[in-house]
Write a protein that holds these residues in place. Structure first.
Motif, PDB file in Angstrom:
ATOM      1  N   LYS A 209       0.828  -1.201   0.000  1.00  0.00           N
ATOM      2  CA  LYS A 209       0.000   0.000   0.000  1.00  0.00           C
ATOM      3  C   LYS A 209       0.866   1.256   0.000  1.00  0.00           C
ATOM      4  O   LYS A 209       0.581   2.224  -0.712  1.00  0.00           O
ATOM      5  CB  LYS A 209      -0.932  -0.005   1.214  1.00  0.00           C
TER       6      LYS A 209
ATOM      7  N   ARG B 222       2.492   1.699  -3.552  1.00  0.00           N
ATOM      8  CA  ARG B 222       1.546   2.152  -4.581  1.00  0.00           C
ATOM      9  C   ARG B 222       1.108   3.599  -4.338  1.00  0.00           C
ATOM     10  O   ARG B 222       1.022   4.399  -5.273  1.00  0.00           O
ATOM     11  CB  ARG B 222       0.337   1.220  -4.634  1.00  0.00           C
ATOM     12  N   LYS B 223       0.835   3.941  -3.077  1.00  0.00           N
ATOM     13  CA  LYS B 223       0.402   5.307  -2.767  1.00  0.00           C
ATOM     14  C   LYS B 223       1.512   6.302  -3.069  1.00  0.00           C
ATOM     15  O   LYS B 223       1.266   7.365  -3.672  1.00  0.00           O
ATOM     16  CB  LYS B 223      -0.011   5.393  -1.295  1.00  0.00           C
ATOM     17  N   ARG B 224       2.735   5.969  -2.684  1.00  0.00           N
ATOM     18  CA  ARG B 224       3.856   6.876  -2.937  1.00  0.00           C
ATOM     19  C   ARG B 224       4.115   7.030  -4.429  1.00  0.00           C
ATOM     20  O   ARG B 224       4.508   8.103  -4.890  1.00  0.00           O
ATOM     21  CB  ARG B 224       5.119   6.351  -2.252  1.00  0.00           C
TER      22      ARG B 224
ATOM     23  N   VAL C  92       1.662   9.636  -5.620  1.00  0.00           N
ATOM     24  CA  VAL C  92       1.986  10.957  -5.102  1.00  0.00           C
ATOM     25  C   VAL C  92       3.270  11.482  -5.742  1.00  0.00           C
ATOM     26  O   VAL C  92       3.338  12.641  -6.173  1.00  0.00           O
ATOM     27  CB  VAL C  92       2.126  10.924  -3.567  1.00  0.00           C
TER      28      VAL C  92
ATOM     29  N   ARG D 251      -2.588  12.094  -7.760  1.00  0.00           N
ATOM     30  CA  ARG D 251      -3.104  11.815  -6.417  1.00  0.00           C
ATOM     31  C   ARG D 251      -4.100  10.666  -6.381  1.00  0.00           C
ATOM     32  O   ARG D 251      -4.338  10.073  -5.341  1.00  0.00           O
ATOM     33  CB  ARG D 251      -3.767  13.071  -5.856  1.00  0.00           C
ATOM     34  N   SER D 252      -4.689  10.330  -7.496  1.00  0.00           N
ATOM     35  CA  SER D 252      -5.667   9.247  -7.532  1.00  0.00           C
ATOM     36  C   SER D 252      -5.638   8.589  -8.903  1.00  0.00           C
ATOM     37  O   SER D 252      -5.293   9.237  -9.893  1.00  0.00           O
ATOM     38  CB  SER D 252      -7.080   9.770  -7.235  1.00  0.00           C
TER      39      SER D 252
END
Length: 240
Positions: A61, A64-66, A69, A74-75
């Motif tokens: 998680k 993938r989030k980094r 960003v 952002r999405s």
């Protein structure tokens, strides 16, 4: 409190294994890093492997989030607003390598220690890899099986190149892979590796014996029916 303990234990295990490896890390090591009691540990996890799998999910998680960003996205929905697939792919590759370099404990957990942890961890690693393939397919806009397979092979190639560098903790070498990988990806894109093969339909002046390609399979144009139709009204037979 359970969520706090879980987070601390997963982080402690990640840091301990980054330093010592999976086999040499004990539950006692994790407890010492986390400052959590053994009783609290076993209220949350069945053992070291169970804690490892939880930490592994957290690592996936974080990575993938980094990536989103770092890439300025952002999405996943925002990806649809960018129209140049190669520009997006370059952003994705650069962000992925930067995140691995910045988050080395998580990167080691994901790329290195999962093999030492056994089949369950390797299966979980494959699932995370599949999610990265999905992201790459979204970045490039591929739809069919050939394009997805190209994404699978590219992600596998990146993992092959970067894993030894992550194991060695060489941050500069990890990010230094970027230009070569981007150039390779662009060459593959230009060669059509991410595209589905076109279906070549018979032309209006096709003759019996011509060999059009339908869904990648050579076929012979038959006699007695209008040439150029595909489906129930066509007379196209597989070549024996």
């Amino acid at each position: 409190m359970r969520k706090i303990h879980r987070r601390r234990l997963c982080l402690a295990l990640t840091e301990a294994m980054a330093a010592n490896g999976y086999a040499a890390t004990s539950v006692a090591d994790v407890l010492q890093h986390a400052g959590v009691s053994r009783r609290s540990f076993y209220e949350l996890f069945d053992g070291k492997l169970d804690c490892f799998l939880a930490a592994f999910s957290d690592a996936g998680k974080v990575l993938r989030k980094r990536m989103l960003v770092e890439g300025g996205v952002r999405s996943p929905e925002k990806l649809a607003t960018v129209t140049d697939p190669m520009a997006l792919l370059e952003i994705g590759i650069t962000a992925y390598l930067r995140v691995l370099a910045d988050e080395l404990p998580f990167a080691k957990l994901f790329l290195v220690e999962s093999f030492a942890a056994g089949p369950a961890a390797i299966e979980r690693r494959g699932q995370v890899q599949d999610s990265i393939v999905d992201l790459l397919a979204t970045l490039t806009g591929v739809r069919g099986p050939r394009g997805r397979y190209a994404c699978v092979m590219f992600v596998a190639a990146v993992a092959f190149r970067v894993t030894p560098l992550v194991a060695a903790g060489d941050r500069d070498a990890i990010t230094g892979l970027g230009p070569g990988l981007i150039e390779y990806a662009r060459d593959q894109w230009k060669s059509g590796a991410f595209e589905e093969p076109p279906t070549e339909l018979p032309s209006a002046d096709a003759r019996p014996g011509d060999l059009p390609v339908v869904d990648g399979v050579a076929a012979r144009v038959g006699l007695g029916r209008p040439v150029g139709l595909v489906g129930a009204d066509a007379d196209v037979h597989l070549v024996p």
